[in-house]
Motif scaffolding. Structure first.
Motif, PDB file in Angstrom:
ATOM      1  N   ILE A   1       0.844  -1.188   0.000  1.00  0.00           N
ATOM      2  CA  ILE A   1       0.000   0.000   0.000  1.00  0.00           C
ATOM      3  C   ILE A   1       0.879   1.237   0.000  1.00  0.00           C
ATOM      4  N   THR A   2       0.287   2.366  -0.329  1.00  0.00           N
ATOM      5  CA  THR A   2       1.046   3.612  -0.402  1.00  0.00           C
ATOM      6  C   THR A   2       1.332   4.134   1.005  1.00  0.00           C
ATOM      7  N   PRO A   3       2.344   5.004   1.148  1.00  0.00           N
ATOM      8  CA  PRO A   3       2.598   5.605   2.464  1.00  0.00           C
ATOM      9  C   PRO A   3       1.396   6.352   3.014  1.00  0.00           C
ATOM     10  N   ASP A   4       0.613   6.992   2.127  1.00  0.00           N
ATOM     11  CA  ASP A   4      -0.578   7.713   2.579  1.00  0.00           C
ATOM     12  C   ASP A   4      -1.594   6.767   3.210  1.00  0.00           C
ATOM     13  N   GLU A   5      -1.839   5.646   2.508  1.00  0.00           N
ATOM     14  CA  GLU A   5      -2.809   4.691   3.020  1.00  0.00           C
ATOM     15  C   GLU A   5      -2.318   4.077   4.327  1.00  0.00           C
ATOM     16  N   ALA A   6      -1.033   3.823   4.388  1.00  0.00           N
ATOM     17  CA  ALA A   6      -0.461   3.261   5.610  1.00  0.00           C
ATOM     18  C   ALA A   6      -0.644   4.211   6.781  1.00  0.00           C
ATOM     19  N   THR A   7      -0.334   5.481   6.548  1.00  0.00           N
ATOM     20  CA  THR A   7      -0.492   6.474   7.606  1.00  0.00           C
ATOM     21  C   THR A   7      -1.941   6.534   8.073  1.00  0.00           C
ATOM     22  N   SER A   8      -2.877   6.527   7.118  1.00  0.00           N
ATOM     23  CA  SER A   8      -4.291   6.587   7.467  1.00  0.00           C
ATOM     24  C   SER A   8      -4.698   5.395   8.315  1.00  0.00           C
ATOM     25  N   ARG A   9      -4.279   4.209   7.894  1.00  0.00           N
ATOM     26  CA  ARG A   9      -4.631   3.011   8.650  1.00  0.00           C
ATOM     27  C   ARG A   9      -4.024   3.039  10.047  1.00  0.00           C
ATOM     28  N   LEU A  10      -2.788   3.417  10.084  1.00  0.00           N
ATOM     29  CA  LEU A  10      -2.085   3.409  11.361  1.00  0.00           C
ATOM     30  C   LEU A  10      -2.729   4.363  12.361  1.00  0.00           C
TER      31      LEU A  10
ATOM     32  N   LEU B   1       4.772  18.643   7.685  1.00  0.00           N
ATOM     33  CA  LEU B   1       4.847  18.486   6.233  1.00  0.00           C
ATOM     34  C   LEU B   1       6.228  17.939   5.868  1.00  0.00           C
ATOM     35  N   LEU B   2       6.261  16.818   5.175  1.00  0.00           N
ATOM     36  CA  LEU B   2       7.532  16.182   4.862  1.00  0.00           C
ATOM     37  C   LEU B   2       8.210  16.845   3.670  1.00  0.00           C
ATOM     38  N   GLU B   3       9.522  16.691   3.634  1.00  0.00           N
ATOM     39  CA  GLU B   3      10.340  17.407   2.651  1.00  0.00           C
ATOM     40  C   GLU B   3      10.137  16.928   1.222  1.00  0.00           C
ATOM     41  N   ASP B   4       9.576  15.718   1.038  1.00  0.00           N
ATOM     42  CA  ASP B   4       9.422  15.189  -0.319  1.00  0.00           C
ATOM     43  C   ASP B   4       8.010  15.404  -0.884  1.00  0.00           C
ATOM     44  N   LEU B   5       7.248  16.300  -0.269  1.00  0.00           N
ATOM     45  CA  LEU B   5       5.912  16.612  -0.798  1.00  0.00           C
ATOM     46  C   LEU B   5       6.012  17.301  -2.151  1.00  0.00           C
ATOM     47  N   ASP B   6       5.012  17.043  -2.972  1.00  0.00           N
ATOM     48  CA  ASP B   6       4.911  17.723  -4.262  1.00  0.00           C
ATOM     49  C   ASP B   6       4.139  19.033  -4.036  1.00  0.00           C
ATOM     50  N   VAL B   7       4.844  20.143  -4.122  1.00  0.00           N
ATOM     51  CA  VAL B   7       4.220  21.446  -3.866  1.00  0.00           C
ATOM     52  C   VAL B   7       3.421  21.866  -5.093  1.00  0.00           C
ATOM     53  N   ASN B   8       2.100  21.833  -4.974  1.00  0.00           N
ATOM     54  CA  ASN B   8       1.226  22.238  -6.070  1.00  0.00           C
ATOM     55  C   ASN B   8       0.022  22.982  -5.504  1.00  0.00           C
ATOM     56  N   GLU B   9      -0.883  23.385  -6.375  1.00  0.00           N
ATOM     57  CA  GLU B   9      -2.034  24.191  -5.953  1.00  0.00           C
ATOM     58  C   GLU B   9      -2.932  23.430  -4.985  1.00  0.00           C
ATOM     59  N   GLN B  10      -3.104  22.117  -5.239  1.00  0.00           N
ATOM     60  CA  GLN B  10      -3.958  21.318  -4.352  1.00  0.00           C
ATOM     61  C   GLN B  10      -3.377  21.258  -2.936  1.00  0.00           C
ATOM     62  N   LEU B  11      -2.083  21.043  -2.862  1.00  0.00           N
ATOM     63  CA  LEU B  11      -1.445  20.967  -1.550  1.00  0.00           C
ATOM     64  C   LEU B  11      -1.545  22.307  -0.830  1.00  0.00           C
ATOM     65  N   LEU B  12      -1.358  23.383  -1.580  1.00  0.00           N
ATOM     66  CA  LEU B  12      -1.445  24.712  -0.989  1.00  0.00           C
ATOM     67  C   LEU B  12      -2.840  24.965  -0.435  1.00  0.00           C
ATOM     68  N   ASP B  13      -3.881  24.571  -1.169  1.00  0.00           N
ATOM     69  CA  ASP B  13      -5.258  24.731  -0.699  1.00  0.00           C
ATOM     70  C   ASP B  13      -5.505  23.918   0.572  1.00  0.00           C
ATOM     71  N   ALA B  14      -4.957  22.701   0.605  1.00  0.00           N
ATOM     72  CA  ALA B  14      -5.126  21.845   1.777  1.00  0.00           C
ATOM     73  C   ALA B  14      -4.466  22.478   2.993  1.00  0.00           C
ATOM     74  N   CYS B  15      -3.266  23.011   2.812  1.00  0.00           N
ATOM     75  CA  CYS B  15      -2.560  23.654   3.926  1.00  0.00           C
ATOM     76  C   CYS B  15      -3.327  24.870   4.431  1.00  0.00           C
TER      77      CYS B  15
ATOM     78  N   PHE C   1       2.668  13.785   7.922  1.00  0.00           N
ATOM     79  CA  PHE C   1       1.588  13.487   6.988  1.00  0.00           C
ATOM     80  C   PHE C   1       2.117  13.524   5.562  1.00  0.00           C
ATOM     81  N   PHE C   2       1.625  12.585   4.761  1.00  0.00           N
ATOM     82  CA  PHE C   2       2.043  12.491   3.372  1.00  0.00           C
ATOM     83  C   PHE C   2       1.048  13.224   2.470  1.00  0.00           C
ATOM     84  N   GLN C   3       1.301  13.162   1.175  1.00  0.00           N
ATOM     85  CA  GLN C   3       0.565  13.959   0.193  1.00  0.00           C
ATOM     86  C   GLN C   3      -0.954  13.751   0.272  1.00  0.00           C
ATOM     87  N   ASP C   4      -1.390  12.501   0.079  1.00  0.00           N
ATOM     88  CA  ASP C   4      -2.827  12.254  -0.006  1.00  0.00           C
ATOM     89  C   ASP C   4      -3.539  12.475   1.323  1.00  0.00           C
TER      90      ASP C   4
END
Length: 408
Positions: A36-45, A90-104, A68-71
């Motif tokens: 599973i993806t890191p996002d899904e793992a974090t959510s489950r955990l 926010l982790l250093e390997d996040l993809d900085v885009n408009e969606q992430l900015l809106d979430a933040c 917290f990861f991207q998703d």
């Protein structure tokens, strides 16, 4: 699915614990599951863990820094936790885009604090910085000159700075002078002065208490003679033993009463705890707490392996495992001042043996070194789930006993 949690303290400028960073892993593989993806793992955990029910037990009411990861950010996953309890990292390997900015933006508007982990001064973070409350800088990634040159610009912003990977007292002092607000790393476990520092008589008296507690038979007359020198120690011991969690129905009025009621083994542990609490007066409180957690964990492991000694050497091994940091002297010198067993001396000095393996196991748990946890659990022939259960039990016990030991 089992969830394993490690925590690392984040200190303020006075070496008091400000918060804890919590680190999660999947208990089945000791890493984020490959399927599973890191996002899904974090959510489950997070959803399957006891965070939502027992966060205060782990952090003692202090803020929890959680990665917290991207998703998980895009789906506003942090918002199921109370904003006053957590810091969204926010982790250093996040993809900085408009969606992430809106979430933040939205997460920030909902009252959460955001921290930027492993900040590398890259320009891509400029759009997010207005929403960030805390910036964490890994001081091991940059030279002192680079840190000195780049820190002033950050200090001009309305943010707090965390120095990460602070491993020595010298690094702590360097970042402190630059104006960093918080500090994370293992600097507090290292002696500030390593050699040629004499011990004051008051600390020698406390070492005498540990000597008494480590003997096979308690010399009550000798014990009394030590306590007679310091009424405050006697008062603290009685307050300690009268704690409601430890003694629910009997009011202890004297040392002899305590000995009769609780038995020699428990009294020996309390004496050692009391001595260590007073030895650590000028040290970060987290250092003593870590000693307490280690002591209880090693005792529980020793009991799980049916190793019943007098006194329980596992407990003393954990309790004394950071004596060098408390007294600013090499462990090799200190162990020779204590009339403790050769096995215990070997463990504290880093020589192979069961007690040493207990200490290595608890150190791996503290640092979230999950593969080492697996390796040492196998070496000690312990069920891995049991190891984590014992560590959690020790953590709760250490938190409570640390509070009791601070009672005046």
């Amino acid at each position: 699915m089992y969830t394993y949690i490690a925590r690392q303290a984040i200190f303020d400028r006075n070496k008091h614990v400000h918060a804890y960073e919590l680190l999660f892993r999947d208990g089945e593989s000791n890493c984020y599951p490959a399927h599973i993806t890191p996002d899904e793992a974090t959510s489950r955990l997070l959803t399957n863990s006891h965070l939502s029910q027992g966060l205060e037990d782990i952090t003692q009411g202090k803020p929890a820094f959680i990665n917290f990861f991207q998703d998980t950010l895009l789906h506003r996953f942090p918002t199921f936790l109370a904003p006053e309890k957590i810091v969204v990292e926010l982790l250093e390997d996040l993809d900085v885009n408009e969606q992430l900015l809106d979430a933040c933006k939205q997460i920030k508007q909902n009252g959460y604090r955001l921290a930027l982990d492993d900040y590398d001064f890259d320009l891509k973070w400029q759009v997010i910085l207005p929403y960030v409350d805390i910036i964490k800088i890994n001081v091991s990634m940059f030279s002192q000159q680079e840190i000195t040159e780049r820190t002033p610009a950050l200090k001009n912003m309305p943010i707090k700075l965390v120095a990460e990977k602070v491993e020595t007292y010298e690094q702590f002092q360097f970042c402190l002078e630059l104006g960093y607000d918080y500090f994370q790393g293992y600097f507090f476990t290292y002696p500030e002065v390593i050699r040629n520092k004499s011990l004051p008589s008051s600390k020698l008296n406390l070492l005498e208490l540990i000597n008494v507690s480590s003997a096979k038979e308690l010399d009550f007359n000798y014990l009394n003679s030590i306590f007679e020198r310091d009424v405050t120690l006697t008062y603290r011991l009685l307050r300690f033993i009268n704690d409601p969690l430890l003694n629910k129905s009997n009011q202890i009025t004297s040392l002899k009463h305590a000995l009769t009621f609780m038995g020699e083994l428990e009294i020996k542990k309390f004496i050692a705890l009391l001595a260590l609490a007073n030895l650590s007066d000028n040290k970060p409180g987290e250092l003593l707490k870590l000693c307490l957690i280690r002591a209880k964990f090693c005792e529980l492991v020793s009991a799980a392996k049916r190793e019943y000694n007098n006194p329980p050497m596992g407990f003393l091994a954990g309790l004394l495992s950071m004596l060098d940091s408390l007294l600013d002297q090499p462990m090799s010198v200190l162990v020779n001042k204590l009339p403790i067993s050769d096995e215990l001396k070997m463990a504290l000095s880093g020589e192979p043996g069961n007690l040493f393996n207990y200490l290595q196991l608890v150190r791996a748990l503290e640092r979230a070194q999950w593969q080492l946890v697996t390796d040492y659990a196998k070496l000690l022939q312990l069920d891995e789930l049991l190891v984590f259960q014992l560590h959690h039990q020790a953590l709760l016990w250490g938190n409570h006993i640390h509070l009791a030991s601070q009672s005046k």
